[in-house]
Design an enzyme around this catalytic site. Structure first.
Site, short mmCIF file in Angstrom:
data_model
loop_
_atom_site.label_atom_id
_atom_site.label_comp_id
_atom_site.label_asym_id
_atom_site.label_seq_id
_atom_site.Cartn_x
_atom_site.Cartn_y
_atom_site.Cartn_z
N ALA A 153 60.62 0.64 112.75
CA ALA A 153 61.76 1.44 113.25
C ALA A 153 63.02 1.06 112.48
CB ALA A 153 61.95 1.20 114.74
N ASN A 154 64.15 1.62 112.86
CA ASN A 154 65.45 1.22 112.28
C ASN A 154 66.50 1.21 113.38
OD1 ASN A 154 66.83 3.88 112.35
ND2 ASN A 154 65.11 4.44 111.01
N ARG A 155 67.73 0.83 113.01
CA ARG A 155 68.77 0.59 114.02
C ARG A 155 69.57 1.82 114.43
NH1 ARG A 155 69.03 -4.81 114.53
NH2 ARG A 155 68.50 -6.03 112.66
#
Ligand code: C5P
Length: 406
Positions: free
Chosen positions: A215-217
């Site tokens: 995932a990412n932020r």
């Protein structure tokens, strides 16, 4: 012309946002409205009655005790010979006067004498807007039937302070006026009514196995704010969102997805559209073949290798699609050479605009509430000051509305 024959009494009070009232006058007249301006003494410190008079093609009323004005129309007729009274900008002081029934100048006297609907667009420093006195006045005015548009949050023109208090953008005020004067959202009453928009937002989750993912932020705050801003201007919005923890924006259709490929399918399924704004932080890679069962850790065995495959580029797909929307807009999250990379992206992805932002950790933009963007278009670039993500959204929605104007 949505406001043909409508007569608007526009009261301009003394705030820096008075410069936006010049644009408001222009936009109202473009839609066929007749604008009669009243300026307080404070307003005349910010914009000249000459400019207001020229743009409105009307006499500008400034004095309560002017013999000519009183003989000509008089403050009571001024207060009633209109379809709507609009106060933009409305200062904290003018709101206080209205709430308490003062009538010591032409503007406050008209506001006390009118029997027409009054729409107020407040504009003031965020501390003044949240002060208990202003909150009381605002509640009193709302209880008296006064209508409000804005304020928005963002950076203040004069102090650089951020918070709620910026006057709503002229096109938003126009939309509120159209709502009040032409009834509940008929086609064309809002600048984006009848237009279809697709917005992507949030991160994507790329499964490794049924319980793990890459995932990412991305928080989804900017994309969701854009979807909400477009809906406020009347657009029919499909928001395709990756997994986020923020609430769904009001008035939009939300399609929830996890993976980039699902996001692409949902976006393509939502075509045709007039505008696509691709804000999602789509993972560049997915795991080539995600395991069907949880990958077990076995004592003594080396960690499993992760083979990655490239994800579809959704913005590029839409930018080159046979049913490409009239306007295709992307974001470019960069940590260096922000403008140059943004421009290259514009070309490569077939977009009309790229909003490039510096997401290096020091900026706090990723997941934060504010954003600082450069708008890169085919005809040049524009730097926007740091402002709340909501404000970026409003500014972008106003730009989209202007570009899609018939
Ligand atoms: O290439 P890059 O990821 O920097 O491009 C960012 C822009 O492209 C954003 O508007 C993003 O939503 C979009 N994008 C996309 N699909 C991808 C990668 C990026 O729509 N696979």
């Amino acid at each position: 012309m949505t406001l043909s024959g409508k007569r608007i009494l526009l009261i301009i009070s003394g705030g820096i946002a008075a410069y936006k009232s010049l644009d408001l006058i222009r936009r109202l007249r473009e839609r066929g409205a007749e604008v009669r301006p009243v300026m307080t003494a404070g307003a005349q410190q910010f914009v000249t009655s000459l400019a207001v008079g020229a743009l409105s093609a009307s006499h500008v009323y400034t004095e309560l005790f002017s013999r000519e004005d009183e003989q000509d129309v008089g403050h009571i007729r001024l207060a009633r010979e209109c379809d709507l009274v609009v106060v933009a900008p409305a200062t904290a002081d003018l709101m206080a006067k209205m709430a308490n029934g003062h009538a010591d100048d032409l503007a406050s006297t008209i506001l006390l004498a009118t029997d027409r609907t009054v729409l107020v667009a407040p504009a003031m420093n965020p501390k003044m807007w949240t002060h208990p006195a202003t909150r009381r006045n605002r509640a009193t005015l709302a209880a008296d039937g006064i209508r409000f548009v804005g304020p928005a949050s963002g950076e203040m023109a004069e102090s650089g302070e951020a918070g709620e208090g910026r006057m709503a953008e002229p096109l938003e005020i126009v939309a509120a006026i159209e709502d009040l004067l032409t009834g509940a959202k008929p086609l064309g009453a809002k600048p984006l009514a009848g237009r279809k928009a697709i917005v992507t937002s949030g991160p994507t989750h790329e499964p490794i196995d049924p319980v793990r993912y890459i995932a990412n932020r991305s928080s989804g705050k900017q994309g969701h704010a854009i979807a909400a801003a477009l809906a406020r201007l009347g657009a029919d919005v499909t928001l395709v969102s990756g997994p986020v923890t923020i609430p769904d924006p009001a008035g939009v259709r939300v399609v929830r997805v996890e993976r980039a490929e699902e996001m692409r399918d949902a976006v393509v399924a939502a075509l045709p559209a007039d505008v696509a704004v691709m804000v999602a932080a789509v993972a560049d890679w997915r795991v080539a073949s995600a395991a069907g069962n949880k990958i077990k850790k076995r004592p003594g065995e080396a960690p499993p290798p992760l083979q990655l495959a490239e994800n579809p580029d959704i913005l590029k797909t839409i930018g080159h699609h046979a049913s490409r929307p009239k306007l295709v807009i992307g974001f470019a999250a960069e940590t260096e050479n922000v403008a140059e990379n943004g421009r290259a992206k514009l070309e490569r992805k077939g977009a009309d605009y790229i909003l490039a932002n510096d997401v290096s950790p020091a900026t706090g933009i990723m997941g934060g509430d504010s954003n600082r963007v450069k708008l890169i278009g085919r005809d040049g670039k524009e730097e926007w000051p740091e402002m709340a993500k909501d404000e970026v959204a409003d500014k972008l929605a106003a730009l989209i509305a202007a570009k899609l104007l018939p």
